[in-house]
Design an enzyme around this catalytic site. Structure first.
Site, PDB file in Angstrom:
ATOM      1  N   LEU A  75       0.830  -1.212   0.000  1.00 41.51           N
ATOM      2  CA  LEU A  75       0.000   0.000   0.000  1.00 41.51           C
ATOM      3  C   LEU A  75       0.859   1.254   0.000  1.00 41.51           C
ATOM      4  O   LEU A  75       0.620   2.189  -0.771  1.00 41.51           O
ATOM      5  CB  LEU A  75      -0.912   0.000   1.224  1.00 41.51           C
ATOM      6  N   SER A  79      -9.815 -12.022  10.894  1.00 41.69           N
ATOM      7  CA  SER A  79      -9.954 -10.579  11.074  1.00 41.69           C
ATOM      8  C   SER A  79     -10.516 -10.187  12.432  1.00 41.69           C
ATOM      9  O   SER A  79     -11.424 -10.820  12.971  1.00 41.69           O
ATOM     10  CB  SER A  79     -10.878 -10.015  10.001  1.00 41.69           C
ATOM     11  N   ARG A 135      -5.879  -4.711  20.615  1.00 39.63           N
ATOM     12  CA  ARG A 135      -5.274  -6.016  20.352  1.00 39.63           C
ATOM     13  C   ARG A 135      -4.330  -6.485  21.457  1.00 39.63           C
ATOM     14  O   ARG A 135      -4.338  -7.653  21.819  1.00 39.63           O
ATOM     15  CB  ARG A 135      -4.506  -5.943  19.037  1.00 39.63           C
ATOM     16  N   HIS A 167       1.923 -10.363  14.262  1.00 40.96           N
ATOM     17  CA  HIS A 167       1.152  -9.862  13.133  1.00 40.96           C
ATOM     18  C   HIS A 167       1.747  -8.615  12.495  1.00 40.96           C
ATOM     19  O   HIS A 167       1.727  -8.445  11.278  1.00 40.96           O
ATOM     20  CB  HIS A 167      -0.267  -9.561  13.633  1.00 40.96           C
TER      21      HIS A 167
END
Lengths: 646, 258
Positions: A44, A285, A338, A409
């Site tokens: 991205l 997700s 998280r 992650h």
């Protein structure tokens, strides 16, 4: 200690970015055509930067190790992208997104950067819609949103469970348009091995053509690294197999400071590990936490029976279930950030309440939502994720609760950059996950896509001009300069050294062992003894690697083993720096949890007095200890508080 | 489980390839197909042999890198999965598995199971985009889009560009891939503006790259790991025909300042 200049513009927070843009030096159109920029990476950040810079008129060279720029690992992001549009009329604003991000990062990010991120977030959504990104919509034709952890508003835009894919393909299509126009020269199956400095400035890179094995020199007026994070240092992570730290690590060794290397994000909802042969972990997700409730059995004996296959989770009565996130954090419940969710899962499993064969799993249960909303609604929201889960685990999550466990992650750390996204090496920029900038000690869900595209579309294209405006009189560099030849020689020698070891152990076996050291000592829970142990163990493993690694094939052909070996060699150095940084940071904040620093209830204990800084590590040589530089974080506009999700 | 593998080995693009037989033992049924290949490769490296080269990256079915033709099917026998998401429980103990690269002239073999799919990138470069620059864009909600159309567009946009459709087709046609991109944009108001030019430019590039034509056998749809519908091809044909009939001929869409 070197002076770190973060170049934060003066003035009030909401005016900083506007004022900055009003006063920077620009490059006029004819001069843009004379200036070349190297962008490494096509995720991205990389693809959006390469496309935007080329649209503006610069000559861009773009590189990726994959066979196509469309395959960069941003593609795997599932849940969504945040923006402060307030389309849901639920009280969102630029300030709120900024505040949630700073708080979510446990007050270890730079205020001015984060405010700018929140400010440009809305333009990203406009841009993507114009590119034809098919975001989810309501029946009235307007864009839909959902909630993510760490926020009390719905500000996440999504395209089913494939948001990263759709945003990346959007950036890739913009990039493709510029390739066709001849403004971007694209180099696929090329891996960056080193950065070339001429008179202290970044002027090019050394790359390996992964098809022919040829080592090539490429020159430019500035170099942009958009090469992603370093989660694969743990071997098992949700990163792609090829994701690596070589570009940023080599840049570090050439003088770029490394910011907060120990800030690693362990994502709470991944499919648990299933065996020794496993090659990677798959994320489920975070958006699933909107409708899924996380629990473990209340009684240890029930957990034990489940582990031995003698009891099914569906047979456990409601009152015998411990919805531990709802219990501990009633205000945010299953939608806590998280780091908090991951630690809570580890706490329950360590205490003996874990489920699954290994006891290292918790349940994510959709039965309440299916009863409330119907199976079809859940299927519309998460159908592809449920299907993916079933393919991997061979269980139907509509009928039996999913099993999840935290996994590595994302890495909040990365190359230290100033407000202009420039590293401590002039002319060398780092964007997206490759830099350390916006997420502090913990990143909120759906903010990685936001930051990657913010850097690439809207920030770097401005800030790089402030540097390049100075460079218009500098003619194009020859790659025959001694600096290029020397750096190329070093890269070639290193590959040859690897090939010449001719030892007895495979690259993967070393990578696995490094991963275990990292996971056990520099993972979710860290302590002084473990970190000191890790530093020693990693050094030993590194020595063994260079004496005993076995690589087959030749350097002048497609050779995946040699590619992996170079990356693992760098991870073996970076892993040690992560442990050193974690050892230095005597506090718990965000994803960095030092077991010595916690409240009696097990919550993280920050130490603002001594550690309200970003650690910027300076490379000082092969056998020397790295030097710590500090960027003190001043919070001018917000009050620094204990993070509370209760 | 124990397996016999017959794998296509080819040193590079110019050399001749052949099948080589390998045995792998004690493979767990819950490992993925590529993890089984990892086990094979570890053993080859230990024996000092060249491991089997194959493309792979995300290993979660979304990057589109993996590309193995397994027992006569792109991505193997399971439906709606990529090779990396195919699990060994779909095979039985003692089975012989034949593994080949994608076979299509526009996808030349580079080594073993790795093929060159840059022809797909060329097709996207020919027009697989909406010609907007960064910045100066109206608000995202300025143009409402019917949910049904946005959903259909998303269905088409789910394509991962792996090339299974080409490998499955007896004509090595890329029509499913091209039509998915054409459809994604044709269904959105933002994409309608250049729709006529886009479909012509992309089809011309597809032909130039040497992909075959569609003869409606439906193998592409049956083998697509993302279950992209063949109705996209019908939509592309309609777009192409109406562009040819109604719109001025455009050679290269970016010549007009796109």
């Amino acid at each position: 200690m070197a002076e770190l200049n973060s170049k934060i513009p003066k003035g009030l927070l909401p005016q900083k970015w506007t004022d900055y843009k009003n006063h920077i030096n620009l490059v006029n159109p004819p001069n843009k055509r004379k200036l070349e920029i190297i962008v490494v990476g096509t995720g991205l950040a990389g693809a959006s930067a390469a496309a935007s810079l080329a649209e503006m008129g610069f000559k861009v060279k773009n590189y990726c190790y994959q066979d196509s720029p469309r395959r960069a690992h941003s593609i795997a992001a599932q849940g969504g992208i945040n923006a402060a549009k307030n389309y849901q009329n639920d009280g969102d604003s630029v300030y709120r997104l900024f505040y949630d991000t700073i708080k979510g990062g446990d007050y270890r990010a730079r205020e001015a950067n984060v405010y700018r991120l929140a400010e440009v977030s809305n333009s990203i959504i406009d841009q993507c819609v114009a590119q034809g990104v098919p975001f989810a919509r309501e029946y009235g034709g307007l864009l839909d949103n959902r909630s993510f952890g760490g926020a009390q508003v719905s500000r996440t835009f999504y395209a089913r469970g494939q948001t990263g894919q759709q945003l990346l393909i959007g950036a890739y299509s913009a990039l493709s348009r510029q390739i066709k126009k001849g403004n971007v020269e694209m180099f696929t199956r090329h891996e960056m091995l080193d950065v070339v400095l001429v008179e202290g400035k970044a002027r090019g890179i050394i790359v390996r053509n992964l098809v022919t094995g040829a080592i090539e020199r490429h020159a430019a007026h500035a170099v942009v690294l958009a090469t992603g994070g370093y989660g694969n240092v743990f071997f098992l992570s949700t990163n792609a197999m090829g994701s690596n730290a070589t570009a940023i690590w080599k840049a570090h060794k050439r003088g770029a400071f490394f910011g907060n290397p120990c800030f690693t994000q362990i994502h709470p909802t991944c499919i648990p590990v299933h065996g020794d042969f496993q090659s990677k972990l798959t994320l489920m997700s975070e958006s699933l936490r909107n409708d899924g409730r996380i629990w473990v059995p209340k009684k240890k004996e029930d957990a034990e029976k489940i582990r031995h296959g003698k009891l099914l989770p569906t047979a456990i009565a409601e009152e015998d279930r411990d919805y531990y996130l709802e219990r501990r954090y009633p205000a945010f419940g299953n939608l806590v950030p998280r780091d908090v969710a991951s630690r809570a899962a580890k706490e329950r499993c360590d205490a003996g309440f874990g489920v699954g064969e290994t006891g290292l799993a918790v349940y994510l249960d959709f039965s309440d939502s299916i009863n409330r909303l119907g199976k079809s609604t859940i299927e519309a929201r998460y159908g592809n994720l449920f299907q993916m889960y079933e393919k991997i685990v061979d269980e139907n999550p509509y009928k039996t609760p999913m099993m999840i466990y935290p996994a590595v992650h994302y890495t909040m750390g990365g190359l230290w950059v100033d407000y202009e996204l420039m590293t401590t090496v002039p002319g060398l920029f780092a964007i997206g996950e490759a830099n350390f900038s916006d997420h502090g000690a913990n990143r909120l869900g759906a903010s990685a896509l936001m930051q990657g595209l913010a850097d690439g579309y809207f920030v770097l294209p401005y800030t790089i001009q402030n540097y390049l405006a100075d460079q218009i009189r500098v003619p194009k560099f020859s790659t025959d300069l001694p600096e290029f030849k020397q750096t190329e020689k070093e890269a070639t020698d290193r590959l040859q050294r690897l090939m010449n070891v001719k030892g007895n152990q495979t690259v993967d076996s070393f990578h696995r062992r490094l991963g275990l050291i990292m996971w056990d000592n520099v993972g979710m829970g860290r302590n002084e003894a473990g970190l000191k142990n890790a530093i020693v163990e990693i050094a030993k493993l590194r020595e063994e690697f260079w004496k005993d690694v076995k690589i087959s094939g030749e350097p002048n052909e497609i050779n995946p083993e040699l590619e992996k070996a170079g990356r693992v060699a760098d991870f073996l150095e970076l892993g040690e720096l992560m442990a050193r940084d974690a050892l230095n940071r005597n506090e718990s904040c965000g994803g960095h949890f030092r077991e010595e620093y916690q409240t009696p209830e097990g919550e993280a204990m920050r130490n603002d007095e001594d550690f309200k800084y970003a650690a910027a590590w300076e490379y000082t040589g092969e056998s020397a200890e790295p030097k710590l530089n500090k960027e003190i974080l001043d919070y001018e506009f917000i009050e620094v508080k204990q993070r509370n999700y209760k | 489980m124990n397996l016999t593998l017959k794998i296509w080995r080819q040193k590079n693009a110019t050399s001749k390839g052949r099948f080589v037989t390998y045995k792998v033992n004690d493979i767990s049924t819950s490992s993925s197909f590529l993890e089984m290949m990892d086990v094979l490769n570890e053993s080859l490296v230990m024996k000092g042999e060249d491991p089997v080269a194959f493309d792979h990256d995300c290993r979660e079915g979304i990057c589109g890198a993996c590309s193995m033709y397994i027992n006569g099917h792109p991505h193997g026998p399971d439906k709606a999965v990529t090779t990396c998401q195919l699990h060994m429980r779909k095979f039985s103990d003692g089975e012989t598995i034949v593994i080949e690269p994608w076979r299509a002239r526009p996808f030349p073999v580079l080594k073993d199971l790795i093929v060159d799919r840059s022809a797909f990138d060329k097709i996207i470069q020919a027009g697989g985009y909406i010609s907007v620059n960064t910045g100066g864009i109206p608000d995202a909600n300025a143009i409402p889009i019917p949910k049904v159309k946005a959903d259909l567009s998303m269905d088409a946009a789910a394509c991962i560009g792996c090339g299974a459709c080409v490998a499955a087709c007896k004509n090595a046609s890329a029509m499913l891939f091209v039509s998915a991109k054409v459809s994604q944009f044709a269904l959105l108001p933002q994409g309608r503006i250049e729709a006529a030019e886009r479909v012509q430019a992309m089809v011309a590039e597809m032909d130039k790259q040497g992909f075959g034509n569609c003869t409606n056998t439906g193998a592409c749809e049956a083998e697509c790991p993302k279950e992209i519908s063949i109705s996209n091809i019908a939509r592309m044909n309609r777009e192409f025909l109406s562009a040819k009939v109604c719109a001025p001929k455009v050679k290269e869409m970016n010549e007009g300042g796109g």
